[in-house]
Structures are given as structure tokens and as C-alpha cells.
Design a protein around this motif. Sequence first.
Motif, PDB file in Angstrom:
ATOM      1  N   LEU A   9       0.742  -1.203   0.036  1.00  0.00           N
ATOM      2  CA  LEU A   9      -0.045  -0.058   0.146  1.00  0.00           C
ATOM      3  C   LEU A   9       0.837   1.309   0.114  1.00  0.00           C
ATOM      4  CD1 LEU A   9      -2.982  -1.018   2.441  1.00  0.00           C
ATOM      5  CD2 LEU A   9      -2.988  -0.644   0.072  1.00  0.00           C
ATOM      6  N   PHE A  10       2.088   1.202   0.565  1.00  0.00           N
ATOM      7  CA  PHE A  10       2.964   2.515   0.369  1.00  0.00           C
ATOM      8  C   PHE A  10       3.274   2.800  -0.812  1.00  0.00           C
ATOM      9  CE2 PHE A  10       7.066   4.437   1.001  1.00  0.00           C
ATOM     10  CZ  PHE A  10       6.755   5.523   1.746  1.00  0.00           C
ATOM     11  N   TYR A  11       3.812   1.802  -1.587  1.00  0.00           N
ATOM     12  CA  TYR A  11       4.290   2.170  -2.994  1.00  0.00           C
ATOM     13  C   TYR A  11       2.960   1.962  -4.073  1.00  0.00           C
ATOM     14  CZ  TYR A  11       8.925   3.049  -1.631  1.00  0.00           C
ATOM     15  OH  TYR A  11      10.084   3.482  -1.150  1.00  0.00           O
ATOM     16  N   LYS A  12       1.784   1.392  -3.610  1.00  0.00           N
ATOM     17  CA  LYS A  12       0.583   1.517  -4.431  1.00  0.00           C
ATOM     18  C   LYS A  12       0.965   0.337  -5.694  1.00  0.00           C
ATOM     19  CE  LYS A  12      -2.058   4.085  -2.378  1.00  0.00           C
ATOM     20  NZ  LYS A  12      -3.495   3.557  -1.590  1.00  0.00           N
ATOM     21  N   ASN A  13       1.372  -0.867  -5.250  1.00  0.00           N
ATOM     22  CA  ASN A  13       1.606  -1.875  -6.178  1.00  0.00           C
ATOM     23  C   ASN A  13       1.215  -3.154  -5.548  1.00  0.00           C
ATOM     24  OD1 ASN A  13       4.056  -3.424  -5.187  1.00  0.00           O
ATOM     25  ND2 ASN A  13       5.052  -1.578  -5.475  1.00  0.00           N
ATOM     26  N   ALA A  14       1.243  -4.338  -6.278  1.00  0.00           N
ATOM     27  CA  ALA A  14       0.699  -5.708  -5.959  1.00  0.00           C
ATOM     28  C   ALA A  14       1.234  -6.633  -6.812  1.00  0.00           C
ATOM     29  CB  ALA A  14      -0.630  -5.753  -5.781  1.00  0.00           C
ATOM     30  N   GLU A  15       1.798  -7.628  -6.236  1.00  0.00           N
ATOM     31  CA  GLU A  15       2.160  -8.925  -7.153  1.00  0.00           C
ATOM     32  C   GLU A  15       1.062 -10.012  -7.114  1.00  0.00           C
ATOM     33  OE1 GLU A  15       5.441 -12.485  -7.273  1.00  0.00           O
ATOM     34  OE2 GLU A  15       5.790 -11.049  -5.493  1.00  0.00           O
ATOM     35  N   LEU A  16       0.599 -10.276  -8.251  1.00  0.00           N
ATOM     36  CA  LEU A  16      -0.350 -11.445  -8.411  1.00  0.00           C
ATOM     37  C   LEU A  16       0.469 -12.820  -8.511  1.00  0.00           C
ATOM     38  CD1 LEU A  16      -2.821  -9.943 -10.848  1.00  0.00           C
ATOM     39  CD2 LEU A  16      -2.685  -9.777  -8.496  1.00  0.00           C
ATOM     40  N   THR A  17       0.318 -13.732  -7.591  1.00  0.00           N
ATOM     41  CA  THR A  17       1.133 -14.651  -7.339  1.00  0.00           C
ATOM     42  C   THR A  17       0.274 -15.980  -6.688  1.00  0.00           C
ATOM     43  OG1 THR A  17       3.136 -15.217  -6.221  1.00  0.00           O
ATOM     44  CG2 THR A  17       1.744 -13.951  -5.007  1.00  0.00           C
ATOM     45  N   ASP A  18       1.221 -17.092  -6.403  1.00  0.00           N
ATOM     46  CA  ASP A  18       0.591 -18.140  -5.818  1.00  0.00           C
ATOM     47  C   ASP A  18      -0.443 -18.867  -6.539  1.00  0.00           C
ATOM     48  OD1 ASP A  18       2.317 -17.651  -3.530  1.00  0.00           O
ATOM     49  OD2 ASP A  18       1.029 -16.491  -2.566  1.00  0.00           O
ATOM     50  N   CYS A  19      -0.191 -18.975  -7.976  1.00  0.00           N
ATOM     51  CA  CYS A  19      -1.268 -19.372  -8.772  1.00  0.00           C
ATOM     52  C   CYS A  19      -1.275 -20.774  -8.858  1.00  0.00           C
ATOM     53  CB  CYS A  19      -1.069 -18.733 -10.326  1.00  0.00           C
ATOM     54  SG  CYS A  19      -1.438 -17.091 -10.179  1.00  0.00           S
ATOM     55  N   ALA A  20      -2.445 -21.556  -8.522  1.00  0.00           N
ATOM     56  CA  ALA A  20      -2.331 -22.968  -8.535  1.00  0.00           C
ATOM     57  C   ALA A  20      -3.836 -23.374  -8.903  1.00  0.00           C
ATOM     58  CB  ALA A  20      -1.896 -23.439  -7.205  1.00  0.00           C
ATOM     59  N   THR A  21      -3.777 -24.464  -9.884  1.00  0.00           N
ATOM     60  CA  THR A  21      -4.802 -25.401 -10.238  1.00  0.00           C
ATOM     61  C   THR A  21      -4.669 -26.495 -10.297  1.00  0.00           C
ATOM     62  OG1 THR A  21      -5.677 -23.211 -11.533  1.00  0.00           O
ATOM     63  CG2 THR A  21      -6.905 -25.389 -11.926  1.00  0.00           C
ATOM     64  N   LEU A  22      -5.578 -27.435  -9.684  1.00  0.00           N
ATOM     65  CA  LEU A  22      -5.369 -28.933  -9.793  1.00  0.00           C
ATOM     66  C   LEU A  22      -5.369 -29.224 -11.449  1.00  0.00           C
ATOM     67  CD1 LEU A  22      -7.541 -30.246  -6.740  1.00  0.00           C
ATOM     68  CD2 LEU A  22      -5.057 -30.143  -6.843  1.00  0.00           C
ATOM     69  N   PRO A  23      -4.565 -30.228 -11.694  1.00  0.00           N
ATOM     70  CA  PRO A  23      -4.519 -30.741 -13.137  1.00  0.00           C
ATOM     71  C   PRO A  23      -5.949 -31.058 -13.894  1.00  0.00           C
ATOM     72  CG  PRO A  23      -2.487 -31.530 -12.002  1.00  0.00           C
ATOM     73  CD  PRO A  23      -3.429 -31.005 -10.918  1.00  0.00           C
ATOM     74  N   SER A  24      -6.600 -31.777 -12.864  1.00  0.00           N
ATOM     75  CA  SER A  24      -8.138 -32.245 -13.415  1.00  0.00           C
ATOM     76  C   SER A  24      -9.107 -31.088 -13.556  1.00  0.00           C
ATOM     77  CB  SER A  24      -8.442 -33.265 -12.476  1.00  0.00           C
ATOM     78  OG  SER A  24      -8.844 -32.782 -11.078  1.00  0.00           O
ATOM     79  N   HIS A  25      -8.692 -29.998 -13.133  1.00  0.00           N
ATOM     80  CA  HIS A  25      -9.676 -28.826 -13.119  1.00  0.00           C
ATOM     81  C   HIS A  25      -8.984 -27.618 -14.189  1.00  0.00           C
ATOM     82  CE1 HIS A  25     -12.337 -30.285 -10.153  1.00  0.00           C
ATOM     83  NE2 HIS A  25     -11.137 -30.773  -9.745  1.00  0.00           N
ATOM     84  N   ARG A  26      -8.073 -27.822 -15.026  1.00  0.00           N
ATOM     85  CA  ARG A  26      -7.453 -26.891 -15.738  1.00  0.00           C
ATOM     86  C   ARG A  26      -8.146 -26.321 -17.125  1.00  0.00           C
ATOM     87  NH1 ARG A  26      -0.978 -28.429 -14.384  1.00  0.00           N
ATOM     88  NH2 ARG A  26      -1.455 -27.846 -12.275  1.00  0.00           N
ATOM     89  N   LYS A  27      -9.081 -27.113 -17.522  1.00  0.00           N
ATOM     90  CA  LYS A  27      -9.721 -27.015 -18.757  1.00  0.00           C
ATOM     91  C   LYS A  27     -11.030 -25.837 -18.680  1.00  0.00           C
ATOM     92  CE  LYS A  27     -12.909 -30.846 -17.754  1.00  0.00           C
ATOM     93  NZ  LYS A  27     -13.339 -32.172 -17.988  1.00  0.00           N
ATOM     94  N   HIS A  28     -11.221 -25.082 -17.570  1.00  0.00           N
ATOM     95  CA  HIS A  28     -12.281 -24.194 -17.490  1.00  0.00           C
ATOM     96  C   HIS A  28     -11.768 -22.719 -17.447  1.00  0.00           C
ATOM     97  CE1 HIS A  28     -15.112 -27.440 -17.036  1.00  0.00           C
ATOM     98  NE2 HIS A  28     -14.521 -27.833 -15.733  1.00  0.00           N
ATOM     99  N   GLY A  29     -10.576 -22.568 -17.530  1.00  0.00           N
ATOM    100  CA  GLY A  29      -9.994 -21.073 -17.424  1.00  0.00           C
ATOM    101  C   GLY A  29     -10.382 -20.480 -16.200  1.00  0.00           C
TER     102      GLY A  29
END
Length: 285
Positions: free
Chosen positions: A194-214
Amino acid sequence: MNNTASVKTLKREGFVAEFYLDSFNKRLRVDDYAGKLADAVHEAEKTAKEYQCEKLIFRGRVENYIDLLAMGFQCEAVIDGYFRGSDQYFFCKYFSDERRTNGHWISEDSIVENVTALERNPDVIMPPSEYQLIKITEQDAEKMAELYSEVFKIYPTPLHDPSYIKKTIREGTIYYAFQYKGDLVSAASAEVNLFYKNAELTDCATLPSHRKHGLMKILLEKLEKDLKSQGVFCAYSIARALSFGMNAVLHQLGYSYRGRLLNNCYIFDKLENMNVWVKNLAYSD
């Protein structure tokens, strides 16, 4: 090996600096600094060698670009607007030949070339009704840890530990996830500065069997809306350079490629190169 990084603020007569010491990934990152640059660099190099770090990362400002090059650093990537509108440069220095060498660079160049050649399509298609989008609270920490443990056997931060997830939520990290039949199957987070007004979008994880739905595309869009509501417009993400799918998602959502961090962190079974992607949320719908 200890998987928990520590933050250390140094106040000396000639400078102030914030160090992020990451023993698991054998690296030290200077996240902020003011005062005599040469003194801050000297202290960072001394600390990195003391803790047997193989890589030193300096979040540099444009006014120090030439100085950091002259001190033996090289610029690997850029985040537009990181410092309240001023760009941030990832300057890096290595302390071993092995850490400075990687055999995937050319194939990763091809991935970036193929990803950026794709036609951008920011539209999202909602998944079947069995998938429920939820904002994660501390009560969901156990399920989140289970998801991350299943997707990533090795990860740069201790997301396998529910107490760590609870701590990050208390510190302001935003998590969204998709729930399917009571189980979490996809998740992502935004680490907010919040001090520098930025954010990292991270920790992206999807189980392989659910990766076809975007699912990931929807999660990232939801995080972006939360960030804009807080007045945070500099969004960036650091994706595995070998992952065509994750890099393609970021490109589709309007992120721009800004460089690659060499041998940056351990994921799965090895050190991996990481691509940096940046987006100005002020210009997104």
C-alpha cells in the motif's frame, strides 16, 4: 532447510535499507533503500556472502541505473510504475558460476515469442455452476495449504503451512479460490504494497483435473478489481518461464512481458527462471 524468509531493516549513518533474506532460495533481495547507494550495496554484498547466498537482487530506481551497472550488477527485468509511478529495475549479481548458468534460456525465449504472438482475448467464460468463487479467510487456511501441497511439491514460500497463510492474510494479502464439491481446486493471491501502491499477483495453482475451465483467468480478474478498489494500479506477476499456460493467461489479460529473472527460485525439483509481466490497472475495464 528453513523455508521461511526474513525481512531486516538496516539503519546506518549513511543509508537505510530493507533486506529480504531468503535462505531457502539462497538469495538476498534489497527491496528498498535511501541514502548512500555504494554503502547500501556494500552491506548487501557482505550480508549475502555471510549467509552463503548465490544471488543478490536489488530493486533499483532509474536514477541509480548506471551506478548499479558500474557496481557489477546486470538488469534482468523491469516493473513499470512500481515506486508510486516510477519504474523499478531488477538488478542482479551472482556469487557462483552454477547459479549464473541455465540450460533453458533459448527454449524459454521461444515460449515468450509464441505467447506474445497470440491474439489477446480478455473475455472470460464462467465455469460450470459446480464451481464456486470465494474470497479466502483464515478459516480456509487448511484447505489452501492442502491445495498448494498437491500442486507444488517444492515452492519458494511456505504455502504448505496453514499458519503462514493465516499470517499473510492478516498482513493484507488477498486470496481468491474456486471451490468444487467442498474442495479448493484453484487459487491465486495478491501481495499488496500500500505504501508504493503496487501488488504482485502470485501463488497461482490449479489442480490438473480442473485446468480446462479457465479458472485462473477469472481469479486474476477478480483480484485486479479488488486492487483497483484500494487505489492500487501497478500490478505485476512473476511466472515460471517454462509454463506456456501461465504466461499465456497473463498475456491474454493484457500484461506486458518485461524480462526474465535467471535461476530465481526453487519450484518443483529445480531452480527456475521466472518471467516478469506488468499491467497498469488504471487503463483496464
